[in-house]
Design a protein around this motif. Structure first.
Motif, PDB file in Angstrom:
ATOM      1  N   TRP A  61     -54.340  41.492 -26.834  1.00  0.00           N
ATOM      2  CA  TRP A  61     -53.007  40.941 -26.617  1.00  0.00           C
ATOM      3  C   TRP A  61     -52.782  40.441 -25.194  1.00  0.00           C
ATOM      4  O   TRP A  61     -51.652  40.199 -24.800  1.00  0.00           O
ATOM      5  CB  TRP A  61     -51.918  41.945 -27.007  1.00  0.00           C
ATOM      6  CG  TRP A  61     -52.094  42.448 -28.402  1.00  0.00           C
ATOM      7  CD1 TRP A  61     -52.562  43.662 -28.783  1.00  0.00           C
ATOM      8  CD2 TRP A  61     -51.851  41.716 -29.601  1.00  0.00           C
ATOM      9  NE1 TRP A  61     -52.639  43.757 -30.144  1.00  0.00           N
ATOM     10  CE2 TRP A  61     -52.188  42.563 -30.687  1.00  0.00           C
ATOM     11  CE3 TRP A  61     -51.376  40.424 -29.879  1.00  0.00           C
ATOM     12  CZ2 TRP A  61     -52.063  42.169 -32.010  1.00  0.00           C
ATOM     13  CZ3 TRP A  61     -51.254  40.053 -31.199  1.00  0.00           C
ATOM     14  CH2 TRP A  61     -51.601  40.912 -32.242  1.00  0.00           C
ATOM     15  N   ARG A  62     -53.855  40.276 -24.414  1.00  0.00           N
ATOM     16  CA  ARG A  62     -53.711  39.680 -23.089  1.00  0.00           C
ATOM     17  C   ARG A  62     -54.813  38.646 -22.871  1.00  0.00           C
ATOM     18  O   ARG A  62     -55.921  38.793 -23.376  1.00  0.00           O
ATOM     19  CB  ARG A  62     -53.781  40.744 -21.977  1.00  0.00           C
ATOM     20  CG  ARG A  62     -52.468  41.458 -21.745  1.00  0.00           C
ATOM     21  CD  ARG A  62     -52.499  42.278 -20.470  1.00  0.00           C
ATOM     22  NE  ARG A  62     -51.183  42.835 -20.182  1.00  0.00           N
ATOM     23  CZ  ARG A  62     -50.246  42.218 -19.477  1.00  0.00           C
ATOM     24  NH1 ARG A  62     -50.487  41.016 -18.975  1.00  0.00           N
ATOM     25  NH2 ARG A  62     -49.083  42.789 -19.263  1.00  0.00           N
ATOM     26  N   LEU A  82     -48.563  34.539 -25.960  1.00  0.00           N
ATOM     27  CA  LEU A  82     -47.234  34.083 -26.359  1.00  0.00           C
ATOM     28  C   LEU A  82     -47.140  34.118 -27.875  1.00  0.00           C
ATOM     29  O   LEU A  82     -47.701  33.270 -28.577  1.00  0.00           O
ATOM     30  CB  LEU A  82     -46.991  32.663 -25.840  1.00  0.00           C
ATOM     31  CG  LEU A  82     -46.982  32.514 -24.308  1.00  0.00           C
ATOM     32  CD1 LEU A  82     -46.751  31.067 -23.921  1.00  0.00           C
ATOM     33  CD2 LEU A  82     -45.918  33.409 -23.696  1.00  0.00           C
ATOM     34  N   VAL A  83     -46.442  35.132 -28.410  1.00  0.00           N
ATOM     35  CA  VAL A  83     -46.372  35.320 -29.854  1.00  0.00           C
ATOM     36  C   VAL A  83     -45.685  34.131 -30.512  1.00  0.00           C
ATOM     37  O   VAL A  83     -46.084  33.669 -31.585  1.00  0.00           O
ATOM     38  CB  VAL A  83     -45.622  36.627 -30.176  1.00  0.00           C
ATOM     39  CG1 VAL A  83     -45.498  36.804 -31.683  1.00  0.00           C
ATOM     40  CG2 VAL A  83     -46.361  37.814 -29.568  1.00  0.00           C
ATOM     41  N   SER A  84     -44.656  33.581 -29.864  1.00  0.00           N
ATOM     42  CA  SER A  84     -43.922  32.448 -30.456  1.00  0.00           C
ATOM     43  C   SER A  84     -44.839  31.249 -30.636  1.00  0.00           C
ATOM     44  O   SER A  84     -44.775  30.539 -31.643  1.00  0.00           O
ATOM     45  CB  SER A  84     -42.743  32.071 -29.564  1.00  0.00           C
ATOM     46  OG  SER A  84     -43.194  31.738 -28.261  1.00  0.00           O
ATOM     47  N   GLN A  85     -45.726  31.021 -29.679  1.00  0.00           N
ATOM     48  CA  GLN A  85     -46.651  29.905 -29.780  1.00  0.00           C
ATOM     49  C   GLN A  85     -47.634  30.121 -30.922  1.00  0.00           C
ATOM     50  O   GLN A  85     -47.971  29.198 -31.652  1.00  0.00           O
ATOM     51  CB  GLN A  85     -47.406  29.722 -28.465  1.00  0.00           C
ATOM     52  CG  GLN A  85     -48.342  28.522 -28.477  1.00  0.00           C
ATOM     53  CD  GLN A  85     -49.073  28.368 -27.165  1.00  0.00           C
ATOM     54  OE1 GLN A  85     -49.153  29.319 -26.389  1.00  0.00           O
ATOM     55  NE2 GLN A  85     -49.594  27.184 -26.924  1.00  0.00           N
ATOM     56  N   ALA A  86     -48.107  31.356 -31.069  1.00  0.00           N
ATOM     57  CA  ALA A  86     -49.048  31.648 -32.142  1.00  0.00           C
ATOM     58  C   ALA A  86     -48.400  31.444 -33.500  1.00  0.00           C
ATOM     59  O   ALA A  86     -48.985  30.871 -34.422  1.00  0.00           O
ATOM     60  CB  ALA A  86     -49.558  33.086 -32.023  1.00  0.00           C
ATOM     61  N   ASN A  92     -52.304  33.754 -37.939  1.00  0.00           N
ATOM     62  CA  ASN A  92     -52.201  35.198 -37.875  1.00  0.00           C
ATOM     63  C   ASN A  92     -52.397  35.615 -36.425  1.00  0.00           C
ATOM     64  O   ASN A  92     -53.221  35.058 -35.703  1.00  0.00           O
ATOM     65  CB  ASN A  92     -53.271  35.825 -38.773  1.00  0.00           C
ATOM     66  CG  ASN A  92     -53.183  37.332 -38.801  1.00  0.00           C
ATOM     67  OD1 ASN A  92     -53.532  37.994 -37.829  1.00  0.00           O
ATOM     68  ND2 ASN A  92     -52.744  37.858 -39.926  1.00  0.00           N
ATOM     69  N   LEU A  93     -51.641  36.615 -35.989  1.00  0.00           N
ATOM     70  CA  LEU A  93     -51.727  37.025 -34.587  1.00  0.00           C
ATOM     71  C   LEU A  93     -53.132  37.483 -34.202  1.00  0.00           C
ATOM     72  O   LEU A  93     -53.548  37.354 -33.050  1.00  0.00           O
ATOM     73  CB  LEU A  93     -50.719  38.143 -34.307  1.00  0.00           C
ATOM     74  CG  LEU A  93     -49.247  37.740 -34.383  1.00  0.00           C
ATOM     75  CD1 LEU A  93     -48.365  38.934 -34.074  1.00  0.00           C
ATOM     76  CD2 LEU A  93     -48.957  36.600 -33.431  1.00  0.00           C
ATOM     77  N   GLY A  94     -53.879  38.063 -35.155  1.00  0.00           N
ATOM     78  CA  GLY A  94     -55.225  38.498 -34.846  1.00  0.00           C
ATOM     79  C   GLY A  94     -56.189  37.355 -34.658  1.00  0.00           C
ATOM     80  O   GLY A  94     -57.188  37.467 -33.946  1.00  0.00           O
ATOM     81  N   GLU A  95     -55.901  36.193 -35.281  1.00  0.00           N
ATOM     82  CA  GLU A  95     -56.836  35.083 -35.218  1.00  0.00           C
ATOM     83  C   GLU A  95     -56.856  34.394 -33.868  1.00  0.00           C
ATOM     84  O   GLU A  95     -57.804  33.694 -33.538  1.00  0.00           O
ATOM     85  CB  GLU A  95     -56.485  34.060 -36.314  1.00  0.00           C
ATOM     86  CG  GLU A  95     -56.728  34.574 -37.728  1.00  0.00           C
ATOM     87  CD  GLU A  95     -56.351  33.540 -38.771  1.00  0.00           C
ATOM     88  OE1 GLU A  95     -55.857  32.466 -38.375  1.00  0.00           O
ATOM     89  OE2 GLU A  95     -56.561  33.805 -39.964  1.00  0.00           O
ATOM     90  N   VAL A  96     -55.780  34.538 -33.091  1.00  0.00           N
ATOM     91  CA  VAL A  96     -55.744  33.867 -31.795  1.00  0.00           C
ATOM     92  C   VAL A  96     -56.493  34.664 -30.733  1.00  0.00           C
ATOM     93  O   VAL A  96     -56.593  34.221 -29.591  1.00  0.00           O
ATOM     94  CB  VAL A  96     -54.294  33.632 -31.329  1.00  0.00           C
ATOM     95  CG1 VAL A  96     -53.549  32.823 -32.344  1.00  0.00           C
ATOM     96  CG2 VAL A  96     -53.591  34.955 -31.056  1.00  0.00           C
ATOM     97  N   GLN A  97     -57.028  35.828 -31.107  1.00  0.00           N
ATOM     98  CA  GLN A  97     -57.732  36.678 -30.155  1.00  0.00           C
ATOM     99  C   GLN A  97     -59.227  36.710 -30.450  1.00  0.00           C
ATOM    100  O   GLN A  97     -59.654  36.582 -31.584  1.00  0.00           O
ATOM    101  CB  GLN A  97     -57.189  38.109 -30.207  1.00  0.00           C
ATOM    102  CG  GLN A  97     -55.729  38.243 -29.886  1.00  0.00           C
ATOM    103  CD  GLN A  97     -55.343  39.693 -29.791  1.00  0.00           C
ATOM    104  OE1 GLN A  97     -55.497  40.321 -28.758  1.00  0.00           O
ATOM    105  NE2 GLN A  97     -54.866  40.236 -30.897  1.00  0.00           N
ATOM    106  N   LEU A  98     -59.991  36.908 -29.409  1.00  0.00           N
ATOM    107  CA  LEU A  98     -61.418  37.138 -29.565  1.00  0.00           C
ATOM    108  C   LEU A  98     -61.615  38.558 -30.092  1.00  0.00           C
ATOM    109  O   LEU A  98     -61.063  39.508 -29.530  1.00  0.00           O
ATOM    110  CB  LEU A  98     -62.116  36.959 -28.214  1.00  0.00           C
ATOM    111  CG  LEU A  98     -63.630  37.056 -28.217  1.00  0.00           C
ATOM    112  CD1 LEU A  98     -64.264  35.950 -29.054  1.00  0.00           C
ATOM    113  CD2 LEU A  98     -64.163  36.987 -26.788  1.00  0.00           C
TER     114      LEU A  98
END
Length: 496
Positions: A61-62, A82-86, A92-98
């Motif tokens: 989350w960073r 930025l959750v709003s951007q995702a 899905n919030l998990g997909e924007v992260q490595l």
């Protein structure tokens, strides 16, 4: 460089998966331990032609900014995702992260260092940057005062001096002198040498280097504007030999250790204890008469505790259902390695073309004019020493028996004077004089010969003698105990 840009172009512009992380990123940021808090391992190597690799990735989350260079890893923990951007991109919030399916909170990092692959564990705080040196990159001054490569080699000399001090702690009558006790094979001495070898192996490669090229070819930074290509063959090879000389070698075999030929296979174990394989290796190394150990079953992956059966010398592994480790003591293992190196370099079928600079023998029985084997050369050398000592052939083998037979004939030692050069004679050649620190095994063998077989032993070289501040020279490279040799520099104009 062309291959690197082709890869980036393909993954950024022509890949149907679009937003997936680049393989060049995934191969350098790996999940090491998914348990909370998760641990991420950084593989810091960059291509030889690449000076710096920098990328941003979201973890726990960073956002994190990673900067990889041939020598360092920098990690800067930035602001939150930025959750709003995702959500606006319907992701899905998990997909924007490595590694979003595993890493759910800010991770710890394991970064390999120049001391080995175990690495150091770091945890970067938000808006703080951590930096870890993962490779040897600096050349340093030849006197070692500014660290770097030359400082590393100078530190290995101090370790080797302590090894030799402990090895020759006894006097002429075999009595250990007070204050000189200690095991010369202690881990506090072998581990720094292993760390030094790992540092040399971590040094960056020059531009254009590929897998399969000379493995001893590296590049180091002389200053802010100059990088120098270096061949570190001597430093790496001699350190590896010293480690083998001190630690010995274990070879894994299937079966239980037993006497060969089925003779007395019910021989008692030297010792039976429960411990890990790693602890068993350390115990076998210091257990008198131990030639290896066996245990039932296969080698456990988790390094668990096993019932270890320590066995004597001269046994072989046979049977099924057991796993054994044969122990080859340091000096014996080193001689075997030197023999193998000689055979591969000079006596293998394809060695004649590579060793064309060596003058071949022209003996009536040798139609191929090959180079003699290692054993033949050693035996001829011993025979020459015997004839030089007595002007006749002595049937006994080995220099220890040579010395004892000399004493029985009334001589103090077989030779009155041993006078020798150093580089290329009693010490292997090195590309740099300031880093040609004498090997511990070399100093041990030469000192043993000087102690038992010569009344006077002298090194005479053209190099400066050194041994005092601002006058570096021969004395800063030798590790033999004081008193066994007279060292002369500048072709004999100064001596110690």
């Amino acid at each position: 460089v062309r291959s690197l840009f082709k890869l980036l172009l393909k993954e950024l512009c022509f890949d149907s998966e679009g937003d997936r992380p680049l393989s060049i990123l995934l191969s350098r940021v790996l999940v090491h331990d998914p348990r909370a808090p998760p641990t991420v391992r950084i593989e810091p190597k960059v291509p030889p032609d690449c000076h710096r690799l920098r990328f941003n990735a979201a973890l726990g989350w960073r956002w994190h900014r990673f900067t990889l260079s041939p020598g360092t890893v920098q990690i800067l923990v930035q602001g939150p995702i930025l959750v709003s951007q995702a959500r606006s991109n319907s992701r899905n919030l998990g997909e924007v992260q490595l590694h979003g399916d595993i890493v759910h909170q800010p991770p710890k990092f394991i970064i390999p260092t120049s001391d080995g692959d175990d690495g150091v564990e770091v945890r970067a705080m938000p808006w703080h940057e951590v930096q870890v040196q993962h490779a040897l990159t600096d050349l340093g001054r030849p006197d070692g005062s500014t660290g770097g490569f030359y400082g590393l080699m100078r530190r290995t000399r101090f370790i080797k001096l302590e090894v030799l001090r402990r090895l020759f702690a006894d006097d002429e009558d075999g009595v250990v002198r007070p204050g000189m006790e200690g095991d010369f094979r202690d881990e506090t001495l072998t581990q720094p040498l292993q760390n030094a070898l790992a540092s040399l192996q971590s040094a960056p490669r020059p531009p254009g280097w590929r897998q399969g090229d000379d493995n001893d070819f590296h590049v180091l930074e002389a200053d802010a504007t100059m990088r120098t290509r270096m061949l570190l063959a001597y430093e790496k090879k001699e350190l590896a030999r010293d480690i083998l000389f001190l630690k010995g070698r274990f070879t894994q075999k299937e079966g239980k250790l037993q006497l060969p030929g089925g003779a007395d296979n019910n021989a008692e174990d030297i010792l039976v204890e429960e411990m890990t394989v790693k602890d068993a290796m350390a115990r076998c190394h210091n257990l008198p008469g131990c030639g290896g150990f066996s245990f039932q079953g296969d080698l456990p992956i988790d390094g668990g505790i096993l019932k270890i059966h320590f066995r004597g010398l001269g046994e072989e592994a046979s049977g099924v259902g057991w796993t054994s480790f044969l122990f080859d003591a340091g000096e014996s293992a080193l001689v075997r390695v030197m023999e193998t190196d000689h055979e591969e370099r000079f006596c293998s079928p394809d060695a004649l073309s590579r060793a064309a600079w060596v003058e071949k023998e022209n003996q009536p029985w040798d139609t191929n004019q090959t180079i003699p084997s290692f054993d033949v050369i050693v035996e001829r050398s011993l025979e020459t020493l015997r004839k030089a000592a007595y002007n006749s052939s002595v049937p006994s083998k080995g220099l220890s028996r040579l010395a004892s037979s000399s004493s029985s004939e009334g001589k103090t030692k077989p030779f009155r004077n041993l006078i020798t050069d150093r580089d290329g004679t009693t010490n292997n050649y090195c590309d740099r004089y300031a880093s040609s620190v004498q090997s511990a095994y070399n100093a041990a063998w030469l000192s043993n010969f000087a102690r038992h077989c010569a009344d006077n032993a002298v090194f005479i070289t053209a190099a400066p003698l050194g041994g005092r501040p601002s006058a570096e020279g021969l004395m800063e490279l030798c590790v033999a105990p004081r008193g066994y040799f007279t060292y002369t520099g500048s072709k004999g104009r100064e001596y110690f």
